[in-house]
Design a protein around this motif. Structure first.
Motif, PDB file in Angstrom:
ATOM      1  N   SER A 127       0.838  -1.193   0.000  1.00  0.00           N
ATOM      2  CA  SER A 127       0.000   0.000   0.000  1.00  0.00           C
ATOM      3  C   SER A 127       0.873   1.242   0.000  1.00  0.00           C
ATOM      4  CB  SER A 127      -0.897   0.000   1.237  1.00  0.00           C
ATOM      5  OG  SER A 127      -1.678  -1.172   1.254  1.00  0.00           O
ATOM      6  N   ASP A 132      -4.923   4.011  -0.276  1.00  0.00           N
ATOM      7  CA  ASP A 132      -4.970   2.632  -0.762  1.00  0.00           C
ATOM      8  C   ASP A 132      -4.349   1.691   0.261  1.00  0.00           C
ATOM      9  OD1 ASP A 132      -2.394   3.468  -0.993  1.00  0.00           O
ATOM     10  OD2 ASP A 132      -2.110   2.778  -3.045  1.00  0.00           O
ATOM     11  N   ASP A 133      -4.809   1.817   1.477  1.00  0.00           N
ATOM     12  CA  ASP A 133      -4.266   0.987   2.550  1.00  0.00           C
ATOM     13  C   ASP A 133      -4.504  -0.495   2.301  1.00  0.00           C
ATOM     14  OD1 ASP A 133      -3.366   3.161   3.875  1.00  0.00           O
ATOM     15  OD2 ASP A 133      -5.061   3.292   5.268  1.00  0.00           O
ATOM     16  N   HIS A 134      -5.477  -0.805   1.494  1.00  0.00           N
ATOM     17  CA  HIS A 134      -5.860  -2.202   1.298  1.00  0.00           C
ATOM     18  C   HIS A 134      -5.629  -2.633  -0.149  1.00  0.00           C
ATOM     19  CE1 HIS A 134      -7.658  -1.865   5.272  1.00  0.00           C
ATOM     20  NE2 HIS A 134      -8.277  -0.783   4.860  1.00  0.00           N
ATOM     21  N   GLN A 173      -7.348  -5.578  -4.543  1.00  0.00           N
ATOM     22  CA  GLN A 173      -8.072  -5.018  -3.399  1.00  0.00           C
ATOM     23  C   GLN A 173      -8.143  -6.113  -2.336  1.00  0.00           C
ATOM     24  OE1 GLN A 173     -12.188  -4.148  -4.137  1.00  0.00           O
ATOM     25  NE2 GLN A 173     -12.411  -2.851  -2.319  1.00  0.00           N
ATOM     26  N   ASP A 177     -10.251  -4.696   3.248  1.00  0.00           N
ATOM     27  CA  ASP A 177     -10.997  -3.480   2.895  1.00  0.00           C
ATOM     28  C   ASP A 177     -12.481  -3.705   3.204  1.00  0.00           C
ATOM     29  OD1 ASP A 177     -12.160  -1.264   1.800  1.00  0.00           O
ATOM     30  OD2 ASP A 177     -11.068  -1.374  -0.099  1.00  0.00           O
ATOM     31  N   ASP A 178     -13.046  -2.903   4.083  1.00  0.00           N
ATOM     32  CA  ASP A 178     -14.458  -3.122   4.455  1.00  0.00           C
ATOM     33  C   ASP A 178     -15.416  -2.724   3.343  1.00  0.00           C
ATOM     34  OD1 ASP A 178     -13.940  -0.435   4.704  1.00  0.00           O
ATOM     35  OD2 ASP A 178     -15.123  -0.160   6.516  1.00  0.00           O
ATOM     36  N   ASP A 179     -14.910  -2.178   2.254  1.00  0.00           N
ATOM     37  CA  ASP A 179     -15.755  -1.911   1.087  1.00  0.00           C
ATOM     38  C   ASP A 179     -15.851  -3.106   0.140  1.00  0.00           C
ATOM     39  OD1 ASP A 179     -16.446   0.671   1.795  1.00  0.00           O
ATOM     40  OD2 ASP A 179     -14.664   1.544   0.833  1.00  0.00           O
TER      41      ASP A 179
END
Length: 312
Positions: A127, A132-134, A173, A177-179
């Motif tokens: 990252s 873009d931590d995930h 991804q 990532d909680d998304d």
């Protein structure tokens, strides 16, 4: 005059005895019994003298060697130090190679993918920045068969999805990532739901859509804590990819939906090699564009008219 003559004769006798002793000690008398006895006697007599001489002269010899052979000793020490450092480096390289091999095997030993084709890739960049931590970058891209939405896995299970593809690289991804929503199945009850990572809780995942809490308080109707969670066959990804194990079960805020917390099987923060499953979701999912399904989530049940937007 007489005293000088006696002193000269004594010196001559002493020299004669010394020469006789040296002769007896150096001549090979093997097999000549009497002479051998005399030779042993001379050695016995001289032994205390030679021992004393060795003791006295040994430090002198050591000092002599230290002074005049110092350069050679220094060179030998340098050579030994260099050899030890080389051995240390070799041991470290060997340990690193073993760890790399272990990680590579962990990324390619995928019994759950069956006959599906996969491509092994190396993580070349983690990252970057705060946005873009995930996301990580891998060294395989479209020319290796990768497409967006393909599942990225290791032996432990799902890592994430391909989110962007270039010719020779791709972005992934991560499941942290909680998304990123994933359709999953509880192995112990065969229930299907939709889950995502829990923001702020590293390594944790929650299933909070698609599964109603049992009407009865019978605990046997609930999934087992510690049982496995895998990708659902109706999700955007191949079925039965391990996600993690159930750690907690409860009611969601609406008191109707079941909330299941899962500990992820993969540590997505420590990846070196991964595999990409070369299969994308069937184009018929979702069946109707009016159906609200989160991106990369659970595909709707084709037999459920409410889910597909069909009347009646």
């Amino acid at each position: 005059m007489a005293q000088a003559q006696r002193t000269g004769r004594s010196r001559h006798r002493l020299i004669l005895l010394a020469l006789t002793a040296i002769t007896l000690l150096t001549v090979d008398l093997n097999g000549f019994g009497p002479a051998e006895s005399v030779q042993r006697g001379v050695r016995d007599v001289l032994n205390p003298i030679t021992s004393l001489a060795t003791t006295v002269l040994s430090p002198i010899g050591d000092a002599w060697n230290s002074v005049f052979n110092y350069g050679d000793l220094e060179a030998e020490n340098e050579a030994l130090r260099a050899e030890i450092e080389a051995l240390k480096g070799s041991a470290i390289r060997g340990e690193a190679d073993t760890e790399t091999l272990r990680r590579l095997l962990a990324a390619t030993d995928l019994p759950y993918v069956g006959d599906l084709d996969t491509v092994t890739a190396q993580v070349v960049r983690g990252s970057v920045g705060n946005f873009d931590d995930h996301v990580v970058t891998i060294d395989k891209g479209s020319r290796h068969g990768l497409e967006v939405d393909m599942a990225v896995v290791t032996a432990a299970g799902m890592v994430g999805r391909v989110s962007q593809v270039d010719n020779s690289t791709a972005q992934v991804q991560l499941l942290s990532d909680d998304d990123l929503f994933v359709g999953v199945r509880l192995v112990s009850t065969d229930q299907v739901g939709l889950g995502h990572a829990i923001a702020g809780q590293e390594g944790m995942f929650v299933i909070d859509q698609g599964m109603n809490y049992p009407d009865s308080d019978d605990p046997t109707l609930l999934p087992e804590v510690g049982s496995a969670v895998v990708t659902a066959g109706v999700s955007s990804y191949p079925a039965d990819i391990p996600i993690g194990v159930i750690t907690e079960i409860g009611r969601a805020v609406d008191e109707v939906t079941m909330r299941v917390e899962v500990e992820l099987a993969n540590d997505v923060d420590d990846l070196q090699f991964v595999s990409v499953v070369l299969q994308v979701a069937p184009e018929e999912f979702p069946l109707d564009p009016t159906v609200t399904v989160p991106t990369d989530g659970l595909a709707p049940d084709a037999d459920d008219p409410d889910a597909t937007g069909e009347d009646g």
